[in-house]
Every structure is written in C-alpha cells, then in structure tokens.
Scaffold this motif. Structure first.
Motif, short mmCIF file in Angstrom:
data_model
loop_
_atom_site.label_atom_id
_atom_site.label_comp_id
_atom_site.label_asym_id
_atom_site.label_seq_id
_atom_site.Cartn_x
_atom_site.Cartn_y
_atom_site.Cartn_z
N HIS A 97 45.68 39.72 36.99
CA HIS A 97 45.80 40.51 38.22
C HIS A 97 46.26 41.93 37.90
CE1 HIS A 97 50.19 40.54 38.20
NE2 HIS A 97 50.13 39.26 37.86
N ALA A 98 45.90 42.85 38.78
CA ALA A 98 46.28 44.25 38.62
C ALA A 98 47.79 44.42 38.82
CB ALA A 98 45.50 45.11 39.60
N LYS A 99 48.28 45.61 38.51
CA LYS A 99 49.71 45.92 38.56
C LYS A 99 50.28 45.70 39.97
CE LYS A 99 53.32 47.61 36.41
NZ LYS A 99 53.96 46.78 35.40
N SER A 100 51.32 44.89 40.01
CA SER A 100 51.94 44.57 41.31
C SER A 100 53.23 45.35 41.50
CB SER A 100 52.20 43.07 41.42
OG SER A 100 53.10 42.67 40.41
N LEU A 129 49.92 44.52 45.42
CA LEU A 129 49.56 45.44 44.35
C LEU A 129 50.18 46.81 44.60
CD1 LEU A 129 45.73 44.77 43.82
CD2 LEU A 129 47.66 43.89 42.49
N GLY A 163 47.69 49.61 40.64
CA GLY A 163 46.95 48.36 40.50
C GLY A 163 45.64 48.39 41.26
N ARG A 168 48.78 39.21 44.72
CA ARG A 168 48.34 40.22 43.74
C ARG A 168 47.04 39.82 43.05
NH1 ARG A 168 52.87 37.52 42.32
NH2 ARG A 168 53.08 36.62 40.24
N THR A 212 43.29 41.58 43.81
CA THR A 212 42.47 42.01 42.67
C THR A 212 41.07 41.40 42.79
OG1 THR A 212 44.46 42.13 41.27
CG2 THR A 212 42.32 42.07 40.13
N THR A 215 47.89 44.18 32.64
CA THR A 215 47.48 44.02 34.03
C THR A 215 46.08 44.60 34.20
OG1 THR A 215 48.66 46.06 34.60
CG2 THR A 215 49.79 43.97 35.05
N CYS A 216 45.27 43.89 34.91
CA CYS A 216 43.86 44.20 35.17
C CYS A 216 43.01 44.20 33.90
CB CYS A 216 43.69 45.50 35.94
SG CYS A 216 42.27 45.41 37.06
#
Length: 162
Positions: free
Chosen positions: A9-12, A26, A30, A58, A62, A131-132
């Motif tokens: 998952h992208a930056k939370s 996010l 993110g 999160r 994404t 992340t991501c």
C-alpha cells in the motif's frame, strides 16, 4: 504460466491518533505515488486479470487508484479481510486460492508479509519493499495452488520515477 504483482500500500498517515490502524488513510504523498506507479504500470504491463486488496483503508485506497488508472472496474475489485495481516501466511493462502481462470493477479497488502513473500517466491533478493512498491513474479505453473519459486520479472518503486 501465472503472473503475480504484489503491491505494498502507498504511504499512509499517522496524523489521526484516534483512528484504528485498519482505518488509517493515505497521505497526499501516498496518493501521488499510487497514481505515479499505476500510470507507469498501466503503460508497461498487461492489465492483470484480477485485483485483490486487503480491507485496510490504505491498501483499499491504493487499489482503487490502480483500478482507475488500469481501467479495471471497481465492482470487480475483490476485498480480502485476511490480507490485513503482517505475515506472509495469509498472502500465500490468498495467492494459492486464486481462481485458475486468472493467469495474472495484482494484490494489495502490507509490509512484512510482502517482504517475506517476494523473497520466498521470487528469485531476486529484495531487502525492503517500500510503500507503493510493486514486485512482479512469474510462475511456470498452470495452477495457483502449485506455485513455488518463480522468476522476479519486475521491481518498481516510486523513488525511481521522480
């Protein structure tokens, strides 16, 4: 041949102290990274047959961004509560339970499970999936339940696209 893309998952955001971990949203970074990576992948890989996400906010957010940029119908996004785990056990079970009619899949999950999974099943050592980050692994199998060691065919991280 089966192809699997694993997305952390992208930056939370940790901004909201009263929010449960599963509900963390996010950060703006993110959101931007998810668009950056998913737009790049949409131009460079064949759209996966199935999209599966952890139920955590999160990961789900994404996945929604990836669906949008790949033109994958949100109604077909599968949500798997078991992927909200920080071990690779549920990730392995989820992958091995995929329908064999799908030759490719993209799964949105979490840190520790992903790192363990990509090093166990891929052939390229990866110290840390950011992340991501997206890792692609191809398996010379007809059935998901039979996957063993595969070939790491893709490693993409947001920092490489900025």
């Amino acid at each position: 041949m089966k192809t699997l893309y694993i997305v952390r998952h992208a930056k939370s955001s940790w901004k909201y102290e009263s929010v449960k971990d599963i509900d963390r949203p996010l950060k703006e970074r993110g959101i931007n990274d998810a668009h950056l990576i998913s737009k790049f992948l949409a131009k460079n890989i064949k759209r996966p047959d199935v999209f599966v996400s952890s139920s955590a906010n999160r990961a789900l957010h994404t996945a929604v961004i990836f669906c949008e940029n790949f033109g994958y119908p949100l109604a077909n996004l599968q949500i798997n509560r078991q992927l909200y785990s920080f071990s690779d056990g549920y990730l392995v079970k989820t992958v091995k339970a995929l329908d064999d009619n799908f030759d490719s899949a993209i799964i949105f999950s979490h840190d520790h499970g992903i790192n363990t999974f990509v090093n166990k099943f891929g052939n390229k050592p990866i110290a840390h999936v950011t992340t991501c980050g997206v890792i692609g692994i191809q398996f010379d199998e007809k059935h998901w339940k039979n996957i063993k060691k595969g070939n790491t065919i893709l490693t993409e991280f947001p920092k490489n696209h900025k």
